[in-house]
Write an enzyme that holds these catalytic residues in place. Structure first.
Site, PDB file in Angstrom:
ATOM      1  N   ARG A 144      -0.150   3.909  12.870  1.00 57.82           N
ATOM      2  CA  ARG A 144      -0.745   2.567  12.713  1.00 57.82           C
ATOM      3  C   ARG A 144      -1.269   2.169  14.081  1.00 57.82           C
ATOM      4  O   ARG A 144      -0.513   2.064  15.055  1.00 57.82           O
ATOM      5  CB  ARG A 144       0.303   1.567  12.219  1.00 57.82           C
ATOM      6  CG  ARG A 144      -0.186   0.136  12.308  1.00 57.82           C
ATOM      7  CD  ARG A 144       0.684  -0.831  11.568  1.00 57.82           C
ATOM      8  NE  ARG A 144       0.444  -0.748  10.133  1.00 57.82           N
ATOM      9  CZ  ARG A 144       0.801  -1.700   9.261  1.00 57.82           C
ATOM     10  NH1 ARG A 144       1.416  -2.790   9.669  1.00 57.82           N
ATOM     11  NH2 ARG A 144       0.548  -1.558   7.976  1.00 57.82           N
TER      12      ARG A 144
ATOM     13  N   HIS B 181      -7.152   0.598   5.566  1.00 61.54           N
ATOM     14  CA  HIS B 181      -5.717   0.624   5.218  1.00 61.54           C
ATOM     15  C   HIS B 181      -5.578   1.391   3.894  1.00 61.54           C
ATOM     16  O   HIS B 181      -5.224   0.817   2.861  1.00 61.54           O
ATOM     17  CB  HIS B 181      -5.203  -0.811   5.098  1.00 61.54           C
ATOM     18  CG  HIS B 181      -3.710  -0.918   5.088  1.00 61.54           C
ATOM     19  ND1 HIS B 181      -2.875   0.149   5.335  1.00 61.54           N
ATOM     20  CD2 HIS B 181      -2.893  -1.991   4.863  1.00 61.54           C
ATOM     21  CE1 HIS B 181      -1.624  -0.252   5.256  1.00 61.54           C
ATOM     22  NE2 HIS B 181      -1.605  -1.535   4.972  1.00 61.54           N
TER      23      HIS B 181
ATOM     24  N   GLN C  84      -2.390   1.444   1.447  1.00 63.16           N
ATOM     25  CA  GLN C  84      -2.194   0.213   0.665  1.00 63.16           C
ATOM     26  C   GLN C  84      -2.966   0.290  -0.653  1.00 63.16           C
ATOM     27  O   GLN C  84      -2.490  -0.131  -1.700  1.00 63.16           O
ATOM     28  CB  GLN C  84      -2.662  -0.996   1.483  1.00 63.16           C
ATOM     29  CG  GLN C  84      -2.518  -2.310   0.757  1.00 63.16           C
ATOM     30  CD  GLN C  84      -1.071  -2.721   0.527  1.00 63.16           C
ATOM     31  OE1 GLN C  84      -0.273  -2.727   1.451  1.00 63.16           O
ATOM     32  NE2 GLN C  84      -0.715  -3.041  -0.701  1.00 63.16           N
TER      33      GLN C  84
ATOM     34  N   ASP D   9      -6.541 -11.194   1.527  1.00 64.11           N
ATOM     35  CA  ASP D   9      -5.707 -10.702   2.639  1.00 64.11           C
ATOM     36  C   ASP D   9      -5.722 -11.797   3.703  1.00 64.11           C
ATOM     37  O   ASP D   9      -6.537 -12.727   3.636  1.00 64.11           O
ATOM     38  CB  ASP D   9      -6.313  -9.376   3.171  1.00 64.11           C
ATOM     39  CG  ASP D   9      -5.515  -8.766   4.320  1.00 64.11           C
ATOM     40  OD1 ASP D   9      -4.307  -9.081   4.450  1.00 64.11           O
ATOM     41  OD2 ASP D   9      -6.095  -7.976   5.093  1.00 64.11           O
TER      42      ASP D   9
ATOM     43  N   CYS E 154      -1.797  -7.624  -0.418  1.00 64.42           N
ATOM     44  CA  CYS E 154      -1.119  -6.513   0.263  1.00 64.42           C
ATOM     45  C   CYS E 154       0.109  -6.979   1.044  1.00 64.42           C
ATOM     46  O   CYS E 154       0.972  -6.174   1.371  1.00 64.42           O
ATOM     47  CB  CYS E 154      -2.102  -5.789   1.188  1.00 64.42           C
ATOM     48  SG  CYS E 154      -2.688  -6.801   2.563  1.00 64.42           S
TER      49      CYS E 154
ATOM     50  N   ARG F 282       4.235   0.819  -2.555  1.00 59.19           N
ATOM     51  CA  ARG F 282       3.947   1.501  -1.295  1.00 59.19           C
ATOM     52  C   ARG F 282       4.869   2.719  -1.162  1.00 59.19           C
ATOM     53  O   ARG F 282       4.456   3.800  -0.765  1.00 59.19           O
ATOM     54  CB  ARG F 282       4.163   0.551  -0.104  1.00 59.19           C
ATOM     55  CG  ARG F 282       3.178  -0.594  -0.020  1.00 59.19           C
ATOM     56  CD  ARG F 282       1.797  -0.122   0.334  1.00 59.19           C
ATOM     57  NE  ARG F 282       1.789   0.664   1.562  1.00 59.19           N
ATOM     58  CZ  ARG F 282       1.750   0.141   2.789  1.00 59.19           C
ATOM     59  NH1 ARG F 282       1.669  -1.166   2.951  1.00 59.19           N
ATOM     60  NH2 ARG F 282       1.733   0.922   3.860  1.00 59.19           N
TER      61      ARG F 282
HETATM   62  N1  NVA Z   1      -5.705  -7.047   7.502  1.00 62.99           N
HETATM   63  C1  NVA Z   1      -4.312  -7.085   7.833  1.00 62.99           C
HETATM   64  C2  NVA Z   1      -3.528  -6.203   6.904  1.00 62.99           C
HETATM   65  C3  NVA Z   1      -2.051  -6.277   7.084  1.00 62.99           C
HETATM   66  C4  NVA Z   1      -1.303  -5.343   6.188  1.00 62.99           C
HETATM   67  C5  NVA Z   1      -4.118  -6.647   9.279  1.00 62.99           C
HETATM   68  O1  NVA Z   1      -4.778  -5.692   9.706  1.00 62.99           O
HETATM   69  O2  NVA Z   1      -3.321  -7.264   9.962  1.00 62.99           O
HETATM   70  N1   CP Z   2       0.869  -4.375   3.676  1.00 61.27           N
HETATM   71  C1   CP Z   2       1.346  -3.827   4.796  1.00 61.27           C
HETATM   72  O1   CP Z   2       0.840  -2.822   5.296  1.00 61.27           O
HETATM   73  O2   CP Z   2       2.455  -4.443   5.287  1.00 61.27           O
HETATM   74  P1   CP Z   2       3.118  -4.177   6.698  1.00 61.27           P
HETATM   75  O3   CP Z   2       2.166  -4.694   7.749  1.00 61.27           O
HETATM   76  O4   CP Z   2       4.393  -4.984   6.669  1.00 61.27           O
HETATM   77  O5   CP Z   2       3.387  -2.727   6.879  1.00 61.27           O
END
Ligand code: NVA
Ligand code: CP
Length: 322
Positions: free
Chosen positions: A102, A129, A132, A223, A263, A291
């Site tokens: 990540r 992502h 997800q 989101d 998500c 997930r």
């Molecule tokens: N768009 C959000 C998704 C979190 C799962 C982010 O990147 O923070």
């Molecule tokens: N939806 C998602 O990826 O959640 P986290 O940021 O908690 O991993």
């Protein structure tokens, strides 16, 4: 070597196969059947951003499949002190069987994957992502909503939106995206998904009008307005995104039994109202749980591909040595 960096690199049949494996594993788990399909394997998980779901689902998933997962915060490994991505990739992939990352720039995970000798999984980048979306689509299959999807995405044109675009383009459904002006999706990713959509028959519609997007939609999703890394823009974004909250007024324009997905993490009173969130909380938390199952499907699938590749290479080298 197959990596899982975006859905772009997967055929619709492969995406559905991964979800099918995940659903089978979920079903087995309910019947207390645990297949240790990744026995003795190690998954390295590199996190440069926070996470609840991604961390817990990959770590539990790997354990349930008979393997082990290592949580590596970039603050604690040498990557955070400037060790090169290409060196980190070569070292970790020499010791582990799969790697989940990540991070921020998508180019970083691409570079990592190009130097990794084991499959690399995208656990979220600024651009995509994809894990997800495996869980999201699995949820729609479980609720028997996967036929004739008309999906409305309301909010920021971000990593989740881009992944929805790729999923729609691959599987051939209609996706309508409503964002405020200047918060639209990445034009290059839009162009790529429209190219793919030509083959699948998908429709991807871009608008600034949430009502237009939601009209008769069978699935509505959103989101956060402020993704990780954009915290400094939060106040300004809350002002700009005014009018983009998914609430009961907006949902009343969707089709009668429209599903609402998120998500998570969710920010009530911003991208979604408390009432809409709670009304759809059952499916949302099922989506979150998926997930775990979808990613187990993905890891088993990637391992299967690696074994197929190794068998082919063995066959080739035996033929050559004869
Ligand atoms: N768009 C959000 C998704 C979190 C799962 C982010 O990147 O923070
Ligand atoms: N939806 C998602 O990826 O959640 P986290 O940021 O908690 O991993």
């Amino acid at each position: 070597m197959r990596h899982f960096l975006t859905l772009k690199d997967f055929t619709s049949a492969e995406i559905l196969e991964i979800i099918e494996i995940g659903l089978e594993i979920k079903n087995n788990l309910k019947n207390k059947v645990y297949k240790k399909e990744l026995q003795n394997q190690t998954l390295a998980m590199i996190f440069e951003k926070s996470s609840t779901r991604t961390r817990v689902s990959f770590e539990s998933g790997m354990f349930q499949l008979g393997g082990h997962a290592l949580f590596l915060s970039s603050r604690d490994i040498q990557l955070g002190r400037g060790e090169l991505v290409k060196d980190t990739a070569r070292v970790i992939s020499s010791m582990c069987d799969m790697i989940m990352i990540r991070t921020y720039e998508h180019s970083k995970i691409e570079e990592f994957a190009s130097f990794s000798s084991v499959p690399v999984i995208n656990g979220l980048t600024d651009s995509y992502h994809p894990v997800q979306l495996l869980a999201d689509y699995m949820t729609l299959v479980e609720y028997s909503c996967e036929k004739n999807i008309v999906c409305a995405y309301i909010g920021d044109g971000n990593n989740m939106t881009h992944s929805w675009m790729m999923l729609a383009a691959k599987l051939g459904f209609e996706l309508r995206i409503a964002t405020p002006k200047n918060y639209e999706v990445d034009p290059n990713i839009l162009k790529e998904s429209l190219e793919i959509a030509k083959v699948s028959g998908a429709k991807i519609i871009i608008t600034n009008d949430p009502k237009l997007a939601v009209k008769d939609a069978t699935v509505v999703t959103t989101d956060t307005w402020t993704s990780m890394g954009q915290e400094d823009e939060k106040k300004e974004r809350i002002k700009i995104f005014n009018g983009y909250m998914v609430d009961e007024n907006l949902m009343s324009l969707a089709s009668k039994n429209a599903k609402f997905l998120h998500c998570l993490p969710a920010y009530r009173g911003l991208e979604v109202s408390e009432e809409t969130f709670e009304k759809h909380s059952k499916i949302i938390f099922n989506e979150a749980e998926n997930r775990l199952h979808a990613q187990k499907g993905l890891m088993v699938w990637l391992d299967k591909q690696r074994n197929i590749r190794h068998s082919k290479l063995d066959l080739e080298s035996n033929t050559l040595s004869q």
